[in-house]
Design a protein around this motif. Structure first.
Motif, mmCIF file in Angstrom:
data_model
loop_
_atom_site.group_PDB
_atom_site.id
_atom_site.type_symbol
_atom_site.label_atom_id
_atom_site.label_comp_id
_atom_site.label_asym_id
_atom_site.label_seq_id
_atom_site.Cartn_x
_atom_site.Cartn_y
_atom_site.Cartn_z
ATOM 1 N N GLU A 453 59.296 28.684 28.879
ATOM 2 C CA GLU A 453 59.256 28.467 30.319
ATOM 3 C C GLU A 453 60.583 27.925 30.857
ATOM 4 O O GLU A 453 61.051 28.345 31.921
ATOM 5 C CB GLU A 453 58.167 27.447 30.661
ATOM 6 C CG GLU A 453 56.760 27.900 30.375
ATOM 7 C CD GLU A 453 55.775 26.749 30.540
ATOM 8 O OE1 GLU A 453 54.610 27.035 30.846
ATOM 9 O OE2 GLU A 453 56.181 25.577 30.360
ATOM 10 N N SER A 454 61.170 26.990 30.144
ATOM 11 C CA SER A 454 62.212 26.155 30.740
ATOM 12 C C SER A 454 63.601 26.292 30.136
ATOM 13 O O SER A 454 64.573 25.828 30.743
ATOM 14 C CB SER A 454 61.792 24.676 30.656
ATOM 15 O OG SER A 454 60.583 24.449 31.333
ATOM 16 N N TYR A 455 63.711 26.900 28.947
ATOM 17 C CA TYR A 455 64.999 26.792 28.270
ATOM 18 C C TYR A 455 66.109 27.591 28.948
ATOM 19 O O TYR A 455 67.274 27.202 28.912
ATOM 20 C CB TYR A 455 64.880 27.195 26.794
ATOM 21 C CG TYR A 455 66.150 26.888 26.046
ATOM 22 C CD1 TYR A 455 66.584 25.577 25.904
ATOM 23 C CD2 TYR A 455 66.939 27.909 25.526
ATOM 24 C CE1 TYR A 455 67.772 25.275 25.250
ATOM 25 C CE2 TYR A 455 68.110 27.619 24.873
ATOM 26 C CZ TYR A 455 68.529 26.304 24.739
ATOM 27 O OH TYR A 455 69.707 26.024 24.103
ATOM 28 N N ARG A 456 65.774 28.687 29.594
ATOM 29 C CA ARG A 456 66.820 29.470 30.261
ATOM 30 C C ARG A 456 67.543 28.632 31.313
ATOM 31 O O ARG A 456 68.774 28.691 31.425
ATOM 32 C CB ARG A 456 66.236 30.720 30.927
ATOM 33 C CG ARG A 456 67.316 31.623 31.532
ATOM 34 C CD ARG A 456 66.727 32.844 32.183
ATOM 35 N NE ARG A 456 66.086 32.522 33.445
ATOM 36 C CZ ARG A 456 66.260 33.225 34.572
ATOM 37 N NH1 ARG A 456 67.067 34.269 34.583
ATOM 38 N NH2 ARG A 456 65.640 32.892 35.676
ATOM 39 N N ASP A 457 66.807 27.838 32.059
ATOM 40 C CA ASP A 457 67.437 27.001 33.081
ATOM 41 C C ASP A 457 68.230 25.860 32.456
ATOM 42 O O ASP A 457 69.270 25.448 32.982
ATOM 43 C CB ASP A 457 66.375 26.451 34.032
ATOM 44 C CG ASP A 457 65.668 27.573 34.777
ATOM 45 O OD1 ASP A 457 66.348 28.326 35.484
ATOM 46 O OD2 ASP A 457 64.441 27.705 34.625
ATOM 47 N N ILE A 458 67.767 25.342 31.312
ATOM 48 C CA ILE A 458 68.544 24.327 30.588
ATOM 49 C C ILE A 458 69.864 24.918 30.123
ATOM 50 O O ILE A 458 70.922 24.270 30.206
ATOM 51 C CB ILE A 458 67.737 23.776 29.398
ATOM 52 C CG1 ILE A 458 66.517 23.008 29.897
ATOM 53 C CG2 ILE A 458 68.608 22.865 28.526
ATOM 54 C CD1 ILE A 458 65.607 22.506 28.788
#
Length: 483
Positions: A453-458
């Motif tokens: 869910e979140s790693y691309r934005d990190i």
């Protein structure tokens, strides 16, 4: 065979560390495997090389790990971190939820509060703001990472993060090295990260994607052994100690909450620039003081005194909010032990690798990278930080093995040592945010998010933005020098 041993030892270290095995066990085993393939004496490498390298790191930096963890715990238990977070929430509100989370994280970490202490306050704050603004939960980790993982750790001049302190004894610099370049780099990371998050928020609204999901994981989940082992190499605070002590529900006024953070920066700057340089420390060249120099220790001294002043001030201003002060101080002190020994074990592993005859192949390859010592240093530190999942571990290994060589080459080319410092720190803080990083794993856990869910934005806010800023610093530093 020796080079194969280095690759095998490093591969096993990375693989099992990612699975949550203790670095305290893995690092000496990996070092001995590398030594075995090189035909080097095993016990001598363990006791005379590995342990000497690890002990040297502890001797240099344990005061900062100890004081940093103590300061973080005192700030948390006194309610000071929560007071700052609540203030940012009230001032910016749900309509600027992302900016509020980023700035709150930046304020507390730039003031010296450990990342893991900040996470446990920022995550509930972010959840409340994101729920009120109907922003997807999946963007919470990136917003927190932008304020805590990036510019306040490696670029803002004076940041007391341990990563910013590590190059000081190698290059004879201070935490304020290359301040102008650090400010430019910080502006790039912050600006790029906010642009990306605003873009992601706008896209989510177009898709009518709002906040969803259950509440965050409870704190006690963060004492999970596998998660704890990964986290221990990432920052100077053992997350298992978060729930110990006594958290005050009576929050201090925001001015009192923020004053210790200001003291860290002001006292450090005053000592570094005004006080310590005017004192005669020639006695440090004597054998009883380790035959060292003032430049090698002044940076650590300045940070240590600044943290002591901030700790004492926090306690005095919040004595009634710290009814179990001994428990708070015990938890803070204990929180520093596993991280310092974990990172020191990585340093010991690096010392063994650097002492092997086959390491000359690695050294010659690194030094042959085009672009000069700045680019070479950036590449070497990025690779080591990426492999170990630790900015401090990767940076220390790189500087232990090649720091003197980089300094010598830089001076020959009239490159300011402060520029070396800033490039080294920024390089350590980019690829250390890969999925196996303890900081990333912990962040996702406290936010109740998954890597999918979140790693691309990190990646975008903590790696791409940081690499962009690093490239600008190297380019500007190569053209106009350090400033």
């Amino acid at each position: 065979m020796g080079f194969l041993g280095i690759l095998l030892g490093l591969g096993l270290l990375v693989l099992f560390a990612y699975r949550g095995w203790s670095v305290l066990l893995l690092a000496p085993i990996a070092a001995l495997i590398a030594a075995f393939f090189s035909g080097e004496p095993l016990l001598a490498n363990w006791t005379q090389t590995f342990m000497v390298g690890a002990a040297g790191f502890i001797g240099q930096f344990f005061p900062l790990f100890l004081l940093g963890a103590l300061f973080g715990k005192v700030m948390e238990d006194s309610g000071s971190v929560s007071a700052i977070a609540d203030f940012m929430t009230a001032k910016l509100g749900a309509q600027r939820a992302i900016l509020a989370v980023v700035l709150a994280g930046a304020i507390v970490t730039y003031g010296g509060v450990s990342l893991f202490v900040a996470l446990f306050v920022l995550a509930p704050m972010a959840e409340a703001l994101f729920r009120g603004a109907d922003i997807p939960r999946r963007l919470m980790p990136a917003a927190i990472a932008l304020g805590t993982f990036t510019f306040t750790m490696m670029a803002l001049p004076g940041t007391p993060a341990i990563q910013n302190a590590i190059p000081m004894p190698f290059f004879g610099t201070t935490l304020f090295a290359a301040p102008g370049l650090g400010i430019i780099a910080s502006a790039i990371m912050l600006g790029f990260g906010l642009w990306w998050l605003a873009r992601a928020e706008a896209g989510a609204r177009l898709r009518k994607e709002g906040f969803s999901g259950d509440t965050m994981l409870p704190k006690h989940r963060l004492a999970d052994p596998a998660l704890r082992e990964r986290a221990a190499t990432a920052r100077e605070f053992d997350p298992a100690e978060i729930e110990r002590g006594h958290l005050s529900l009576d929050l201090p006024p925001v001015i009192l909450a923020g004053l210790p953070l200001m003291l860290v920066i002001v006292v450090n700057l005053t000592l570094s620039v005004v006080v310590l340089p005017r004192i005669n420390f020639d006695f440090l060249t004597e054998e009883r003081w380790g035959e060292t120099s003032f430049a090698a220790v002044s940076g650590v001294w300045s940070v240590a005194v600044a943290l002591i002043v901030a700790i004492v001030a926090t306690i005095l201003m919040n004595r009634s909010r710290l009814p179990r002060l001994r428990d708070t101080l015990d938890a803070g002190a204990n929180a520093s032990v596993l991280p310092i020994f974990s990172v020191a074990s990585l340093v010991g592993f690096g010392a063994v690798i650097a002492a092997l005859p086959s390491f000359t192949l690695v050294r010659d390859w690194v030094l042959s990278i085009g672009g000069g010592p700045l680019v070479s240093l950036a590449v070497a530190t990025n690779i080591l930080a990426a492999l170990t999942g630790s900015a401090s571990g990767g940076l220390t290994i790189a500087l232990d093995a090649l720091g003197a060589t980089y300094l010598s080459r830089a001076l020959e080319l009239n490159i300011d040592r402060e520029l070396l410092h800033r490039v080294a720190v920024m390089s350590a803080g980019t690829l250390d945010s890969l999925p196996h990083s303890g900081a990333v794993v912990t962040l996702l856990s406290v936010c109740g998010a998954t890597p999918k869910e979140s790693y691309r934005d990190i990646i975008m806010v903590a790696i791409v933005g940081a690499l962009l800023a690093l490239a600008v610093v190297i380019l500007l530093g190569s053209i106009v020098g350090s400033f």
